[in-house]
Design a protein around this motif. Structure first.
Motif, PDB file in Angstrom:
ATOM      1  N   LEU A   1       2.317  -2.508  -0.413  1.00 14.02           N
ATOM      2  CA  LEU A   1       2.188  -1.260  -1.027  1.00 14.02           C
ATOM      3  C   LEU A   1       3.412  -0.603  -1.257  1.00 14.02           C
ATOM      4  N   ALA A   2       3.637  -0.404  -2.487  1.00 14.56           N
ATOM      5  CA  ALA A   2       4.836   0.352  -3.022  1.00 14.56           C
ATOM      6  C   ALA A   2       4.403   1.812  -3.233  1.00 14.56           C
ATOM      7  N   GLN A   3       4.904   2.853  -2.881  1.00 15.28           N
ATOM      8  CA  GLN A   3       4.584   4.246  -3.077  1.00 15.28           C
ATOM      9  C   GLN A   3       6.047   5.072  -3.413  1.00 15.28           C
ATOM     10  N   PHE A   4       5.537   5.838  -4.349  1.00 20.25           N
ATOM     11  CA  PHE A   4       6.445   6.723  -5.034  1.00 20.25           C
ATOM     12  C   PHE A   4       6.275   8.148  -4.691  1.00 20.25           C
ATOM     13  N   GLY A   5       7.580   8.733  -4.239  1.00 24.33           N
ATOM     14  CA  GLY A   5       7.388  10.123  -3.829  1.00 24.33           C
ATOM     15  C   GLY A   5       6.867  10.723  -2.748  1.00 24.33           C
ATOM     16  N   ARG A   6       6.379  11.773  -2.370  1.00 19.07           N
ATOM     17  CA  ARG A   6       6.049  12.156  -0.986  1.00 19.07           C
ATOM     18  C   ARG A   6       4.959  11.872  -0.585  1.00 19.07           C
ATOM     19  N   PRO A   7       4.516  11.535   0.863  1.00 19.88           N
ATOM     20  CA  PRO A   7       3.389  11.077   1.444  1.00 19.88           C
ATOM     21  C   PRO A   7       2.347  12.331   1.334  1.00 19.88           C
ATOM     22  N   VAL A   8       1.200  11.948   1.145  1.00 13.45           N
ATOM     23  CA  VAL A   8       0.065  13.159   0.884  1.00 13.45           C
ATOM     24  C   VAL A   8      -1.035  12.549   1.754  1.00 13.45           C
ATOM     25  N   VAL A   9      -1.341  13.021   2.733  1.00  9.43           N
ATOM     26  CA  VAL A   9      -2.531  12.764   3.647  1.00  9.43           C
ATOM     27  C   VAL A   9      -3.726  13.424   3.144  1.00  9.43           C
ATOM     28  N   SER A  10      -4.555  12.323   3.273  1.00  9.46           N
ATOM     29  CA  SER A  10      -5.964  12.832   2.572  1.00  9.46           C
ATOM     30  C   SER A  10      -7.008  11.726   2.914  1.00  9.46           C
ATOM     31  N   TYR A  11      -8.353  12.117   2.590  1.00 12.05           N
ATOM     32  CA  TYR A  11      -9.221  11.294   2.982  1.00 12.05           C
ATOM     33  C   TYR A  11      -9.018   9.904   2.437  1.00 12.05           C
ATOM     34  N   GLY A  12      -9.036   8.885   3.334  1.00 13.01           N
ATOM     35  CA  GLY A  12      -8.717   7.320   2.894  1.00 13.01           C
ATOM     36  C   GLY A  12      -7.353   6.868   3.173  1.00 13.01           C
ATOM     37  N   GLY A  13      -6.456   7.948   3.749  1.00 10.58           N
ATOM     38  CA  GLY A  13      -5.204   7.425   4.095  1.00 10.58           C
ATOM     39  C   GLY A  13      -3.805   8.064   3.673  1.00 10.58           C
ATOM     40  N   THR A  14      -2.830   7.540   3.426  1.00 12.83           N
ATOM     41  CA  THR A  14      -1.843   8.300   3.224  1.00 12.83           C
ATOM     42  C   THR A  14      -1.374   8.056   1.651  1.00 12.83           C
ATOM     43  N   PHE A  15      -1.243   8.706   0.978  1.00 12.74           N
ATOM     44  CA  PHE A  15      -1.103   8.511  -0.624  1.00 12.74           C
ATOM     45  C   PHE A  15       0.323   8.775  -0.847  1.00 12.74           C
ATOM     46  N   ALA A  16       0.583   8.694  -2.241  1.00  8.25           N
ATOM     47  CA  ALA A  16       1.867   9.203  -2.801  1.00  8.25           C
ATOM     48  C   ALA A  16       1.715  10.237  -4.017  1.00  8.25           C
ATOM     49  N   SER A  17       2.691  11.289  -3.727  1.00  8.56           N
ATOM     50  CA  SER A  17       2.590  12.174  -4.991  1.00  8.56           C
ATOM     51  C   SER A  17       3.173  11.902  -6.403  1.00  8.56           C
TER      52      SER A  17
ATOM     53  N   LYS B   1       6.948 -15.562  -6.931  1.00 15.82           N
ATOM     54  CA  LYS B   1       7.449 -14.588  -5.709  1.00 15.82           C
ATOM     55  C   LYS B   1       8.192 -13.448  -5.920  1.00 15.82           C
ATOM     56  N   LEU B   2       8.280 -13.090  -7.201  1.00 12.84           N
ATOM     57  CA  LEU B   2       8.969 -11.820  -7.499  1.00 12.84           C
ATOM     58  C   LEU B   2       8.038 -10.907  -8.414  1.00 12.84           C
ATOM     59  N   HIS B   3       7.943  -9.911  -7.920  1.00 14.09           N
ATOM     60  CA  HIS B   3       7.067  -8.767  -8.545  1.00 14.09           C
ATOM     61  C   HIS B   3       7.761  -7.474  -8.940  1.00 14.09           C
ATOM     62  N   SER B   4       7.474  -6.606  -9.806  1.00 11.72           N
ATOM     63  CA  SER B   4       7.846  -5.425  -9.898  1.00 11.72           C
ATOM     64  C   SER B   4       6.876  -4.522  -9.131  1.00 11.72           C
ATOM     65  N   ALA B   5       7.368  -3.255  -8.939  1.00 16.63           N
ATOM     66  CA  ALA B   5       6.751  -2.246  -8.346  1.00 16.63           C
ATOM     67  C   ALA B   5       7.270  -0.850  -9.004  1.00 16.63           C
ATOM     68  N   VAL B   6       6.601  -0.199 -10.160  1.00 16.37           N
ATOM     69  CA  VAL B   6       7.126   0.478 -10.972  1.00 16.37           C
ATOM     70  C   VAL B   6       5.848   1.793 -10.989  1.00 16.37           C
ATOM     71  N   GLU B   7       6.597   3.188 -11.189  1.00 17.23           N
ATOM     72  CA  GLU B   7       5.953   3.912 -11.198  1.00 17.23           C
ATOM     73  C   GLU B   7       5.512   4.533 -12.500  1.00 17.23           C
ATOM     74  N   GLU B   8       4.503   5.222 -12.876  1.00 17.49           N
ATOM     75  CA  GLU B   8       4.224   5.528 -14.198  1.00 17.49           C
ATOM     76  C   GLU B   8       3.436   7.126 -13.914  1.00 17.49           C
ATOM     77  N   ASP B   9       3.256   7.421 -15.372  1.00 12.95           N
ATOM     78  CA  ASP B   9       2.661   8.712 -15.214  1.00 12.95           C
ATOM     79  C   ASP B   9       1.179   8.548 -14.497  1.00 12.95           C
ATOM     80  N   GLN B  10       0.969   9.248 -13.439  1.00 13.75           N
ATOM     81  CA  GLN B  10      -0.280   9.016 -12.704  1.00 13.75           C
ATOM     82  C   GLN B  10      -0.508   7.594 -12.004  1.00 13.75           C
ATOM     83  N   ILE B  11       0.446   7.002 -11.943  1.00 12.50           N
ATOM     84  CA  ILE B  11       0.556   5.597 -11.172  1.00 12.50           C
ATOM     85  C   ILE B  11       1.831   5.928 -10.157  1.00 12.50           C
ATOM     86  N   THR B  12       1.103   6.226  -8.951  1.00 10.63           N
ATOM     87  CA  THR B  12       2.196   6.568  -7.765  1.00 10.63           C
ATOM     88  C   THR B  12       2.054   5.587  -6.668  1.00 10.63           C
TER      89      THR B  12
END
Ligand code: DGJ
Length: 539
Positions: free
Chosen positions: A436-452, A413-424
């Motif tokens: 969904l864990a997201q790192f950095g600023r929100p970026v709106v694009s086709y398909g939803g809101t992603f992270a920078s 029941k415990l998991h990590s959510a960690v940023e890496e190079d190009q893994i935002t």
């Protein structure tokens, strides 16, 4: 002075128990391992001092670093050469002082027995062992030359190490058997041999020409045969591993009989960037990932085989954790890096691989203000505190929640959510929710809101499902959103409530509720870190 009777009455009035706290132990329930200290789950947030710092005077300069780091445990070497300068004459004054000082600092200790092996050589054997090459023979390399490593096939050498380790453990019980300042002992240090893949002495060669011992073949469920038939190209290394681990098992078992602390052996990994040749790239015969089964068969007195993880990329870091966390072996990381990406890797180790310990090596250097010359990848003069700030922040945030985190480990029941190079972003699936864990600023694009992605890859967190609709999130620089799990008829989620707070003695203490701007876009873990608890519903 208060009499024993008065103390007893006083203790009864205060509701205290005078019984010694239970022994530290590694408990196993199903697939879950827990390190118990004073009867409670414990995770080592440690630091290991440099090799020549296991001296009370030197440690005076280093104790403040442990405090600054918020560590709960110090890993400190004990040297055979210092403890037994003459055969049979033992000196434990330094050990005693270190234990007293650690108590004053409110730190636990893991003591490291530097003896027959230290980094694949024999440098910590006392001079009387080094000088007597007849009684305490060196290993012989394939060219017939002796090397700077003691042979694991020598009965007198094993007897000498065992006698010293036994005396050490007996002494520990005498001086610390009630307080348990020392919670674990490491037996040897990165054992195995550099400079040769195995002992090629005449006696060892005869053993190598014989069959694999029946006990080993049967433990590995392989048909009996010669070392080469059973192990192919790994025959020399397996032979070395069997005899090194049997030797260490003798030493460990005798020590454990005196005082039953958890014992582990640390490992110089074979996962290096070169040809991975045993005896060259790493000590041959250590508990490397390819030799774990051999070690498990030979060394039941060793509770844990523990990787020293210095690999720099996250995929390799995770792979090492995965190889050492097995149904028969808890993950315990007695040495690792202390800055840069390692602050992120700590989250993998704790949340995905249930490590019982995380302990950067060489914390002495933090007593200086700036990075000295020669630290790979870091400019000399860089502020050390800046460099290790993310790790210090980790310790500060996690330390009060450790008992709770230890309880979540191993439950799935415990998991990590960690940023890496190009893994935002990281998408995790729990019982009723996708997270969904997201790192950095929100970026709106086709398909939803992603992270920078963040500027310095500081996004790191762990997420625990404490009930099917309730989560605790702990970490830094992460935004966390929830959706009903795919396949559910429900379309949306909403928070019933969100709290920011901390754990104290295992109990959740909310400091405030978060709502409005603070939760409209999901849960938000700030740069300085936070612990949030949220209850959700779906509709
Ligand atoms: C691993 C060893 O176990 C430590 O004692 C120390 O020598 C470090 N390597 C140095 O990087």
């Amino acid at each position: 002075m208060i009499s024993k009777r008065k103390t007893l009455v006083l203790a009864m009035l205060l509701g205290l128990s005078l019984a010694a706290a239970p022994m530290p132990q590694v408990m196993k329930e199903g697939r879950k391992f827990t390190l118990m200290v004073d009867g409670k789950p414990f995770i080592v947030l440690g630091g290991q001092v440099n090799n020549s710092s296991g001296w009370p005077g030197r440690l005076q300069e280093i104790w403040p670093v442990f405090k600054a780091l918020n560590a709960n445990t110090a890993e400190i070497p004990v040297y055979w050469e210092a403890v037994e300068p003459k055969p049979g004459e033992f000196h434990f004054e330094a050990v005693d002082q270190i234990i007293r000082d650690a108590r004053a600092q409110r730190l636990r200790l893991i003591l490291l027995w530097f003896a027959t092996w230290k980094n694949g050589v024999m440098d910590y054997a006392p001079a009387w062992v080094k000088e007597d090459t007849v009684k305490f023979p060196r290993m012989i390399d394939a060219g017939g030359k002796p090397v700077r490593v003691l042979s694991p096939h020598s009965e007198p050498t094993m007897n000498a190490d065992r006698a010293a380790f036994t005396a050490f453990m007996r002494h520990l019980k005498e001086i610390d058997g009630d307080a348990h300042t020392v919670i674990m002992v490491q037996v040897e240090n990165e054992p195995g041999s550099l400079f040769t893949d195995r002992d090629h002495s005449a006696a060892a060669n005869r053993l190598f020409e014989g069959p694999v011992p029946a006990a080993l073949a049967s433990a590995l469920k392989r048909p009996q045969g010669s070392w080469t038939q059973v192990f192919g190209p790994e025959a020399d290394e397996a032979f070395a591993a069997w005899y090194v681990s049997k030797y260490i098992n003798e030493v460990a078992a005798a020590g454990k009989k005196e005082y039953g602390l958890p014992l582990y052996v640390n490992v110089w990994l074979r996962e290096q960037k070169n040809f991975m040749r045993p005896g060259e790239a790493y000590p041959s015969g250590g508990a490397t990932s390819n030799m774990l089964d051999v070690w498990k068969a030979a060394a039941p007195a060793i509770d844990i085989l523990a990787p020293d993880i210095y690999v720099m990329d996250y995929a390799s870091y995770r792979k090492v954790c995965e190889s050492y966390r097995r149904p028969d072996n808890a993950l315990l990381i007695p040495e690792t890096g202390g800055f840069g990406a390692f602050a992120r890797y700590m989250f993998y180790a704790i949340a995905d691989y249930d490590t019982l310990a995380f302990s950067p090596f060489g914390i002495d250097r933090l007593s200086a203000a700036t990075v000295p010359e020669g630290v790979p990848g870091v400019a000399a003069g860089t502020s050390l505190m800046d460099l290790v700030r993310p790790m210090m922040d980790n310790y500060r945030l996690l330390a009060p929640a450790l008992a709770q985190i230890a309880a979540w480990q191993g439950t799935g029941k415990l998991h990590s959510a960690v940023e890496e190079d190009q893994i935002t972003e990281r998408l995790l699936t729990f019982t009723n929710f996708e997270v969904l864990a997201q790192f950095g600023r929100p970026v709106v694009s086709y398909g939803g809101t992603f992270a920078s992605g963040t500027d310095k890859k500081t996004g790191r967190s762990m997420i625990a499902e404490v009930a099917p609709d309730e989560f605790v999130v702990i970490g830094f620089d992460t935004r966390i959103r929830f959706e009903p799990r795919r396949g559910s008829k429900l379309q949306h989620t909403q928070f019933l409530w969100v709290e920011e707070g901390k754990y104290e003695d295992g109990a959740w203490k909310p400091a405030r509720r978060l709502n409005g701007d603070e939760t409209f876009f999901g849960l938000s873990l700030p740069a300085q870190g936070a612990i949030l608890r949220a209850k959700l519903m779906s509709y």
